[in-house]
Design a protein around this motif. Sequence first.
Motif, short mmCIF file in Angstrom:
data_model
loop_
_atom_site.label_atom_id
_atom_site.label_comp_id
_atom_site.label_asym_id
_atom_site.label_seq_id
_atom_site.Cartn_x
_atom_site.Cartn_y
_atom_site.Cartn_z
N GLY A 133 0.81 -1.21 0.00
CA GLY A 133 0.00 0.00 0.00
C GLY A 133 0.84 1.26 0.00
N LYS A 134 0.21 2.36 -0.36
CA LYS A 134 0.87 3.66 -0.32
C LYS A 134 0.07 4.58 0.59
CE LYS A 134 2.78 7.32 -3.25
NZ LYS A 134 3.07 7.75 -4.64
N VAL A 135 0.77 5.33 1.42
CA VAL A 135 0.14 6.22 2.39
C VAL A 135 0.28 7.66 1.90
CG1 VAL A 135 0.16 7.09 4.76
CG2 VAL A 135 0.62 4.66 4.30
N TYR A 136 -0.80 8.40 1.97
CA TYR A 136 -0.79 9.82 1.63
C TYR A 136 -1.07 10.64 2.89
CZ TYR A 136 -1.11 8.37 -3.26
OH TYR A 136 -0.87 7.80 -4.49
N LEU A 137 -0.14 11.49 3.27
CA LEU A 137 -0.38 12.46 4.34
C LEU A 137 -0.98 13.69 3.69
CD1 LEU A 137 1.62 10.54 5.81
CD2 LEU A 137 2.54 12.56 6.95
N ILE A 138 -2.25 13.95 3.99
CA ILE A 138 -2.97 15.02 3.32
C ILE A 138 -3.37 16.09 4.33
CG2 ILE A 138 -5.04 15.63 1.99
CD1 ILE A 138 -5.01 12.88 0.78
N GLY A 139 -3.11 17.35 3.98
CA GLY A 139 -3.56 18.46 4.80
C GLY A 139 -5.01 18.79 4.47
N ALA A 140 -5.87 18.75 5.47
CA ALA A 140 -7.29 19.02 5.26
C ALA A 140 -7.59 20.52 5.24
CB ALA A 140 -8.13 18.36 6.37
N GLY A 141 -6.60 21.34 5.62
CA GLY A 141 -6.88 22.77 5.70
C GLY A 141 -7.50 23.14 7.04
N PRO A 142 -7.94 24.37 7.19
CA PRO A 142 -8.40 24.86 8.49
C PRO A 142 -9.75 24.34 8.95
CG PRO A 142 -8.75 26.51 6.82
CD PRO A 142 -7.98 25.41 6.16
N ILE B 129 -9.79 22.35 1.04
CA ILE B 129 -8.80 21.32 0.77
C ILE B 129 -8.32 21.51 -0.67
CG2 ILE B 129 -10.45 19.59 -0.07
CD1 ILE B 129 -8.74 17.46 1.36
N THR B 130 -7.10 21.10 -0.97
CA THR B 130 -6.60 21.26 -2.33
C THR B 130 -7.30 20.29 -3.27
OG1 THR B 130 -4.83 19.62 -2.06
CG2 THR B 130 -4.33 21.90 -1.44
N VAL B 131 -7.25 20.59 -4.55
CA VAL B 131 -7.83 19.71 -5.56
C VAL B 131 -7.16 18.34 -5.51
CG1 VAL B 131 -8.15 19.33 -8.04
CG2 VAL B 131 -8.51 21.61 -7.07
N ARG B 132 -5.84 18.34 -5.33
CA ARG B 132 -5.12 17.07 -5.25
C ARG B 132 -5.57 16.26 -4.04
NH1 ARG B 132 1.33 17.22 -5.19
NH2 ARG B 132 0.88 18.16 -7.23
N ALA C 87 -8.45 16.40 -2.45
CA ALA C 87 -9.81 15.91 -2.64
C ALA C 87 -9.82 14.72 -3.60
CB ALA C 87 -10.70 17.02 -3.16
N ARG C 88 -8.99 14.79 -4.63
CA ARG C 88 -8.95 13.69 -5.62
C ARG C 88 -8.46 12.40 -4.97
NH1 ARG C 88 -4.68 11.95 -8.25
NH2 ARG C 88 -3.49 13.87 -7.93
N ILE C 89 -7.43 12.48 -4.15
CA ILE C 89 -6.91 11.28 -3.50
C ILE C 89 -7.89 10.77 -2.45
CG2 ILE C 89 -5.03 10.37 -2.09
CD1 ILE C 89 -3.20 12.40 -3.50
N LEU C 90 -8.55 11.68 -1.74
CA LEU C 90 -9.56 11.26 -0.78
C LEU C 90 -10.66 10.45 -1.45
CD1 LEU C 90 -10.46 14.11 1.78
CD2 LEU C 90 -9.64 11.80 2.27
N ALA C 91 -11.05 10.86 -2.63
CA ALA C 91 -12.11 10.17 -3.37
C ALA C 91 -11.69 8.77 -3.82
CB ALA C 91 -12.54 10.99 -4.58
N GLN C 92 -10.39 8.50 -3.79
CA GLN C 92 -9.87 7.20 -4.19
C GLN C 92 -9.46 6.34 -2.99
OE1 GLN C 92 -6.55 8.31 -6.63
NE2 GLN C 92 -7.81 9.07 -8.32
N ALA C 93 -9.42 6.94 -1.81
CA ALA C 93 -8.88 6.25 -0.64
C ALA C 93 -9.71 5.04 -0.25
CB ALA C 93 -8.81 7.22 0.53
N GLU C 94 -9.01 4.02 0.23
CA GLU C 94 -9.68 2.83 0.75
C GLU C 94 -9.89 2.95 2.26
OE1 GLU C 94 -7.87 -0.84 -0.72
OE2 GLU C 94 -7.00 0.35 -2.35
#
Length: 239
Positions: A6-15, A21-24, A26-33
């Motif tokens: 697996g690959k882990v993404y550390l994503i900043g959700a913003g305030p 949230i950034t477009v990137r 949100a895109r990865i969130l929509a793909q997350a398992e």
Amino acid sequence: MQKAGGKVYLIGAGPGAADLITVRGARILAQAEVVLHDALVTSDMLELCPQAVKISVGKRSGQRSAAQSHINEQILSCAQQYGIVVRLKGGDPMLFGRADEELVAMEQAGIRYAIVPGITTAVAAAASARQPLTKRGIARSVAFFTSSTAPGENADTRIPDCDTLIQYMGGKEATLTAQRLLGLGYAVDLPVIVIENCSRSNERILRLNLGDLEQGLSASEGPVLVMIGEAMRARKQPS
């Protein structure tokens, strides 16, 4: 060491607001398992990943939350079970986000990861208050600091030497911060802006001065950011 599948993404959700949230991200969130998220991540944000298994891992300043070592173990475990793992952090993961411990754990385990930055609260707060953090001829430097510490860790009492001071998680430490600044010779009428629940529907903005801050802040129900400096002085409005 052989890398996990697996690959882990550390994503900043913003305030807080879901549309910050950034477009990137949100895109990865929509793909997350699976998504391991902080307590400050809003329900609106989690609606961006309806397909994912969601695991709350706490991490809220001043309150009992999951130990960082346990969070690290959960990240490693999820990386062995899922293809796309998201560690969702409020603000930006690389600023007061305990990212270093998680990066070390993944590197030692040979897990692939990527980092997706987020809007840190100070920038969003400046936008909400319509008050730039820098100002020509007045403020050319900005410092982010926090007095919040982990259990058993000594607080860092140093105050950065900068034109604009931004204190994260500053609600409980407001009085002490003001006392230290006044003791260093800062003016009593130095402008202060306090923002609670930045960018959310229950956002609250208070305009004070350093003398007011010394009296303390009322109890808050959300994250508090304190901005201090001459750049925070309200602009004169046209008559």
